[in-house]
Scaffold this motif. Structure first.
Motif, PDB file in Angstrom:
ATOM      1  N   SER A  10       0.849  -1.187   0.000  1.00 40.23           N
ATOM      2  CA  SER A  10       0.000   0.000   0.000  1.00 40.23           C
ATOM      3  C   SER A  10       0.891   1.245   0.000  1.00 40.23           C
ATOM      4  N   PRO A  11       0.322   2.406  -0.306  1.00 41.17           N
ATOM      5  CA  PRO A  11       1.128   3.633  -0.246  1.00 41.17           C
ATOM      6  C   PRO A  11       1.761   3.858   1.126  1.00 41.17           C
ATOM      7  N   TRP A  12       1.038   3.521   2.194  1.00 31.91           N
ATOM      8  CA  TRP A  12       1.598   3.702   3.540  1.00 31.91           C
ATOM      9  C   TRP A  12       2.767   2.758   3.779  1.00 31.91           C
ATOM     10  N   ARG A  13       2.665   1.535   3.263  1.00 29.08           N
ATOM     11  CA  ARG A  13       3.771   0.588   3.418  1.00 29.08           C
ATOM     12  C   ARG A  13       4.982   1.059   2.620  1.00 29.08           C
ATOM     13  N   ILE A  14       4.751   1.635   1.469  1.00 32.80           N
ATOM     14  CA  ILE A  14       5.853   2.170   0.664  1.00 32.80           C
ATOM     15  C   ILE A  14       6.581   3.266   1.434  1.00 32.80           C
ATOM     16  N   VAL A  15       5.819   4.173   2.045  1.00 31.07           N
ATOM     17  CA  VAL A  15       6.426   5.256   2.833  1.00 31.07           C
ATOM     18  C   VAL A  15       7.191   4.675   4.024  1.00 31.07           C
ATOM     19  N   LYS A  16       6.584   3.713   4.722  1.00 31.16           N
ATOM     20  CA  LYS A  16       7.232   3.101   5.883  1.00 31.16           C
ATOM     21  C   LYS A  16       8.533   2.404   5.485  1.00 31.16           C
ATOM     22  N   LEU A  17       8.495   1.621   4.415  1.00 29.18           N
ATOM     23  CA  LEU A  17       9.694   0.913   3.982  1.00 29.18           C
ATOM     24  C   LEU A  17      10.779   1.883   3.531  1.00 29.18           C
ATOM     25  N   ALA A  21      14.387   2.189   5.267  1.00 22.21           N
ATOM     26  CA  ALA A  21      15.596   2.015   4.459  1.00 22.21           C
ATOM     27  C   ALA A  21      16.609   3.123   4.720  1.00 22.21           C
ATOM     28  N   ILE A  22      16.117   4.325   5.000  1.00 24.20           N
ATOM     29  CA  ILE A  22      17.012   5.455   5.253  1.00 24.20           C
ATOM     30  C   ILE A  22      17.463   5.499   6.705  1.00 24.20           C
ATOM     31  N   PHE A  23      16.522   5.386   7.639  1.00 23.30           N
ATOM     32  CA  PHE A  23      16.821   5.654   9.042  1.00 23.30           C
ATOM     33  C   PHE A  23      16.971   4.422   9.936  1.00 23.30           C
ATOM     34  N   ALA A  24      16.510   3.266   9.489  1.00 26.36           N
ATOM     35  CA  ALA A  24      16.633   2.036  10.297  1.00 26.36           C
ATOM     36  C   ALA A  24      16.913   0.843   9.390  1.00 26.36           C
ATOM     37  N   PRO A  25      18.089   0.814   8.759  1.00 29.49           N
ATOM     38  CA  PRO A  25      18.373  -0.245   7.790  1.00 29.49           C
ATOM     39  C   PRO A  25      18.338  -1.656   8.382  1.00 29.49           C
ATOM     40  N   ALA A  26      18.682  -1.817   9.655  1.00 32.21           N
ATOM     41  CA  ALA A  26      18.628  -3.151  10.262  1.00 32.21           C
ATOM     42  C   ALA A  26      17.184  -3.650  10.321  1.00 32.21           C
ATOM     43  N   PHE A  28      14.786  -2.640   8.338  1.00 29.80           N
ATOM     44  CA  PHE A  28      14.401  -2.883   6.945  1.00 29.80           C
ATOM     45  C   PHE A  28      14.862  -4.268   6.494  1.00 29.80           C
ATOM     46  N   GLU A  29      16.097  -4.627   6.831  1.00 28.33           N
ATOM     47  CA  GLU A  29      16.615  -5.948   6.438  1.00 28.33           C
ATOM     48  C   GLU A  29      15.811  -7.073   7.074  1.00 28.33           C
ATOM     49  N   GLU A  30      15.357  -6.880   8.312  1.00 32.10           N
ATOM     50  CA  GLU A  30      14.513  -7.881   8.967  1.00 32.10           C
ATOM     51  C   GLU A  30      13.175  -8.021   8.229  1.00 32.10           C
ATOM     52  N   LEU A  31      12.571  -6.897   7.857  1.00 26.54           N
ATOM     53  CA  LEU A  31      11.319  -6.947   7.101  1.00 26.54           C
ATOM     54  C   LEU A  31      11.522  -7.588   5.732  1.00 26.54           C
ATOM     55  N   GLU A  32      12.686  -7.351   5.140  1.00 25.95           N
ATOM     56  CA  GLU A  32      12.961  -7.972   3.843  1.00 25.95           C
ATOM     57  C   GLU A  32      13.081  -9.488   3.979  1.00 25.95           C
ATOM     58  N   ARG A  33      13.701  -9.960   5.053  1.00 26.87           N
ATOM     59  CA  ARG A  33      13.780 -11.415   5.295  1.00 26.87           C
ATOM     60  C   ARG A  33      12.368 -11.990   5.452  1.00 26.87           C
ATOM     61  N   GLN A  34      11.523 -11.304   6.205  1.00 25.40           N
ATOM     62  CA  GLN A  34      10.145 -11.762   6.375  1.00 25.40           C
ATOM     63  C   GLN A  34       9.403 -11.762   5.038  1.00 25.40           C
ATOM     64  N   VAL A 119      12.109  -8.922  -7.321  1.00 26.69           N
ATOM     65  CA  VAL A 119      11.060  -8.237  -6.563  1.00 26.69           C
ATOM     66  C   VAL A 119      11.385  -8.172  -5.070  1.00 26.69           C
ATOM     67  N   SER A 120      12.649  -8.175  -4.701  1.00 26.77           N
ATOM     68  CA  SER A 120      12.997  -8.041  -3.283  1.00 26.77           C
ATOM     69  C   SER A 120      12.614  -6.642  -2.810  1.00 26.77           C
ATOM     70  N   LEU A 121      12.475  -6.473  -1.507  1.00 26.11           N
ATOM     71  CA  LEU A 121      12.112  -5.149  -0.983  1.00 26.11           C
ATOM     72  C   LEU A 121      13.154  -4.106  -1.351  1.00 26.11           C
ATOM     73  N   THR A 122      14.422  -4.493  -1.339  1.00 21.32           N
ATOM     74  CA  THR A 122      15.480  -3.546  -1.710  1.00 21.32           C
ATOM     75  C   THR A 122      15.280  -3.057  -3.143  1.00 21.32           C
ATOM     76  N   GLU A 123      15.002  -3.972  -4.051  1.00 14.45           N
ATOM     77  CA  GLU A 123      14.787  -3.588  -5.446  1.00 14.45           C
ATOM     78  C   GLU A 123      13.537  -2.732  -5.601  1.00 14.45           C
TER      79      GLU A 123
END
Length: 150
Positions: A10-17, A21-26, A28-34, A119-123
């Motif tokens: 969703s747009p809110w999830r895009i903003v959150k991610l 990615a900028i302020f809490a990369p650790a 973000f990496e946990e969410l990407e694993r999930q 389609v990873s979260l990073t990409e």
């Protein structure tokens, strides 16, 4: 092989991610694993194949381009009506828009972050930032163009 179907965002999830990615990369990496676990399960809906995927991408890009042009034109007309910006403001807006377009182009990551699935979260965050910066840059250039003709 990894799933090539992205999890819905969703747009809110895009903003959150993007924020993470900028302020809490650790985090973000946990969410990407999930997200990788979810994508590799059978819970993700199938995506359109072949030409339908191309048609959808074409339609979305058209909508993004038109929306940037319309918002730029509306802001351009409104600011011209209320503030009558001069040539310095026009040059500043055009230069800033061009600089943002260049920034987006140079910041886009490709092979360094490419995965088999694509389609990873990073990409996906990389693509969202690219599209967002391009939208802002295009809007500013259109706004400056409106100032130039008024």
């Amino acid at each position: 092989m990894a799933s090539t179907i992205p999890t819905p965002a969703s747009p809110w999830r895009i903003v959150k991610l993007s924020w993470l990615a900028i302020f809490a990369p650790a985090r973000f990496e946990e969410l990407e694993r999930q997200d990788n676990v979810i994508r590799n399960s059978d819970k993700v809906p199938s995506k359109p194949a072949g030409i339908w995927s191309v048609r959808r991408a074409f339609a979305y890009s058209f909508a993004w381009g038109i929306s940037a042009a319309l918002v730029g034109a509306i802001f351009g007309c409104a600011t011209t009506y209320f503030f009558q910006p001069g040539t310095f403001a026009l040059a500043t807006a055009a230069s800033l828009g061009t600089a943002i377009l260049l920034w987006a182009t140079l910041a886009l990551k490709g092979w360094e972050i490419q995965t088999w699935s694509g389609v990873s979260l990073t990409e996906r965050v990389n693509a969202w930032w690219f599209r967002g910066l391009y939208w802002i840059g295009t809007m500013l250039v259109v706004m400056a163009a409106i100032w130039g003709v008024r």
